[in-house]
Design a protein around this motif. Structure first.
Motif, mmCIF file in Angstrom:
data_model
loop_
_atom_site.group_PDB
_atom_site.id
_atom_site.type_symbol
_atom_site.label_atom_id
_atom_site.label_comp_id
_atom_site.label_asym_id
_atom_site.label_seq_id
_atom_site.Cartn_x
_atom_site.Cartn_y
_atom_site.Cartn_z
ATOM 1 N N ARG A 1 32.887 41.529 46.562
ATOM 2 C CA ARG A 1 32.395 40.522 47.230
ATOM 3 C C ARG A 1 32.610 40.438 48.880
ATOM 4 O O ARG A 1 31.134 40.743 49.389
ATOM 5 C CB ARG A 1 32.774 39.110 46.431
ATOM 6 N N SER B 1 36.431 48.273 48.088
ATOM 7 C CA SER B 1 36.264 48.163 46.654
ATOM 8 C C SER B 1 38.014 48.824 46.536
ATOM 9 O O SER B 1 38.450 50.124 47.416
ATOM 10 C CB SER B 1 35.459 49.655 45.596
ATOM 11 N N ASP C 1 42.788 42.011 39.585
ATOM 12 C CA ASP C 1 41.917 42.146 38.967
ATOM 13 C C ASP C 1 40.505 41.174 39.864
ATOM 14 O O ASP C 1 39.972 40.891 40.653
ATOM 15 C CB ASP C 1 41.342 41.573 37.794
ATOM 16 N N ARG C 2 41.135 39.099 39.999
ATOM 17 C CA ARG C 2 40.700 38.547 40.889
ATOM 18 C C ARG C 2 40.598 39.256 42.500
ATOM 19 O O ARG C 2 39.838 38.727 42.733
ATOM 20 C CB ARG C 2 41.300 37.073 40.647
ATOM 21 N N ALA D 1 37.942 41.504 42.743
ATOM 22 C CA ALA D 1 36.603 40.749 42.548
ATOM 23 C C ALA D 1 36.309 40.826 44.200
ATOM 24 O O ALA D 1 34.925 40.548 44.613
ATOM 25 C CB ALA D 1 36.766 40.030 41.149
#
Length: 445
Positions: free
Chosen positions: A395, A399, A387-388, A391
């Motif tokens: 940024r 995706s 998940d990190r 994310a």
């Protein structure tokens, strides 16, 4: 001054699109006409449309012009899937498209408009489809080496609908359903919605661990097995012929219904015979045209044992009455005239090119993939956080999907899935380089 004028034009058109003053499908002025209207150079007008395209607000069709994009359902959006930012590269969802597909659609719609009984397309249809349409699908299946006749075919609104009517018709709350420990998220949603009891089965390099499946069947009353033996999503495995024979024997021994999802099977050349050939009396074979033709063409099929057809037909009636006759007619014309076969061949080649690109750009990472798949799986070290990494990639406007939507086990592995079928090759190449760089910095540091 020119830069300020360019930005002002972008902002004004973007505002008109977002507020609905310019509605989806509106044809915008040509580059030259926009330049003349706004008193700017043609090159400036071209930059304006390029930026609007990058923002996901317009689409440009060669030879036809620039149109306001329908943003009601951005690629990758769904009830359980976050919306992909308009300026991000979408590696979460596969909607593979090829050049000239829109032209094929336009020509097919013209042909339908001037031929046949159009009035018939406006009426209710038989729940499982018209006999001539079911015959078209049966011929298509026979070309794939599947024994099929029209009486065993039911037409549905895409493979997901086929899975839904199968589960609704043949399973009930509390039924134990064996599933892969990593499986298609759409079936997870079905299991939850229908209150089924999914039991995860671990995987080997070749597919489901059949020793583990047999232990499960001996310990619990397994009612059904959901399986993707040819091109598993997300791992890309293809179950060997010997394992398929053994799986059929296990299903017979324990009275297990087999639900075979063949949505991506068209990508594999000369695969082993599907489970519906190995155990036709207890296999419901489900597929559709979303991946092989277009995601918006919601036409699929269910091939079932004769004794299960009435229950499946009732479930179709309960959910949608019938698949719309216009889209079914279009799909069956393409099945009969060779369009689907041609598109499948081109997409097999396209998938191989994209998979080769991924292997090159992600060199050094422990990829799990089939060479003709539209997705690749990237397992991460246990110390990493998927998940990190996701994310961080977001940024950087890329995706991706973590393992969480696919996992049916208590412990979700640290991994990400990369869908390769949506971005243009040059855009995909850049995005994959970003994935590799950030994965090495974050997860594999």
């Amino acid at each position: 001054m020119a830069a300020a004028r360019y930005k002002a034009l972008v902002d004004a058109l973007a505002s008109d699109i977002r507020t609905g003053r310019l509605t989806p499908g509106t044809r915008l002025p040509t580059h030259r006409a926009l330049a003349a209207r706004e008193g700017v150079a043609v090159v400036t007008a071209t930059r304006v449309y390029a930026e609007l395209d990058a923002m996901g607000l317009v689409s440009r069709e060669q030879g036809r012009g620039t149109f306001v994009r329908d943003r009601a359902a951005p690629p990758g959006q769904g009830a359980d899937q976050r919306t992909v930012a308009a300026d991000a590269v979408d590696l979460t969802f596969n909607h593979p498209s090829l050049p000239r597909q829109t032209g094929l659609l336009r020509a097919a719609l013209r042909d339908i408009a001037v031929s046949g009984d159009l009035e018939a397309l406006l009426r209710y249809q038989p729940h499982r489809g018209r006999p001539q349409d079911r015959a078209s699908i049966a011929r298509h299946l026979r070309r794939r080496g599947i024994t099929a006749d029209a009486d065993r075919v039911l037409i549905v609104g895409g493979a997901q609908h086929g899975l839904a009517v199968t589960a609704m018709a043949l399973l009930g709350p509390g039924d134990v359903v064996a599933v892969d420990a990593l499986t298609y998220p759409g079936f997870k949603v079905l299991a939850h919605t229908l209150r089924l009891d999914p039991e995860p089965v671990p995987a080997t390099a070749d597919g489901m661990d059949l020793d583990a499946l047999e232990r499960l069947c001996a310990a619990r009353p397994v009612r059904a097995l959901y399986t993707m033996p040819t091109l598993h999503n997300p791992l890309g495995s293809v179950m060997p012929e010997a394992d398929r024979v053994r799986l059929a024997a296990i299903a017979r021994r324990y009275g297990v219904l087999l639900i075979e999802d063949a949505s991506y099977a068209f990508l594999v050349e000369n695969p082993p015979p599907p489970m519906v050939e190995r155990a036709p009396e207890r296999t419901v074979h489900v597929s559709g045209l979303s991946k092989s033709v277009a995601t918006g063409l919601r036409v699929g099929h269910v091939l079932a044992p004769p004794d299960l057809v009435p229950a499946l037909e009732r479930a179709i009636r309960a959910t949608t009455w019938n698949t719309p006759a216009l889209t079914t007619t279009l799909a069956c014309r393409w099945l009969d005239d060779g369009t689907v076969d041609a598109l499948e061949a081109r997409k097999r080649a396209d998938a191989r090119e994209r998979q080769a690109l991924a292997a090159t750009e992600l060199a050094g990472l422990p990829l799990v993939a089939h060479p003709a798949s539209y997705f690749t799986w990237l397992p991460l070290p246990d110390s990493a956080r998927a998940d990190r990494l996701a994310a961080t990639l977001a940024r950087h406007r890329v995706s991706v999907t973590t393992a969480e939507p696919f996992s049916t086990s208590a412990r979700t592995p640290q991994a990400i899935r990369l869908a390769l079928g949506s971005a243009e090759p040059d855009v995909l190449r850049t995005a994959l380089r970003t994935v590799r760089r950030l994965a090495l910095e974050d997860a594999f540091a």
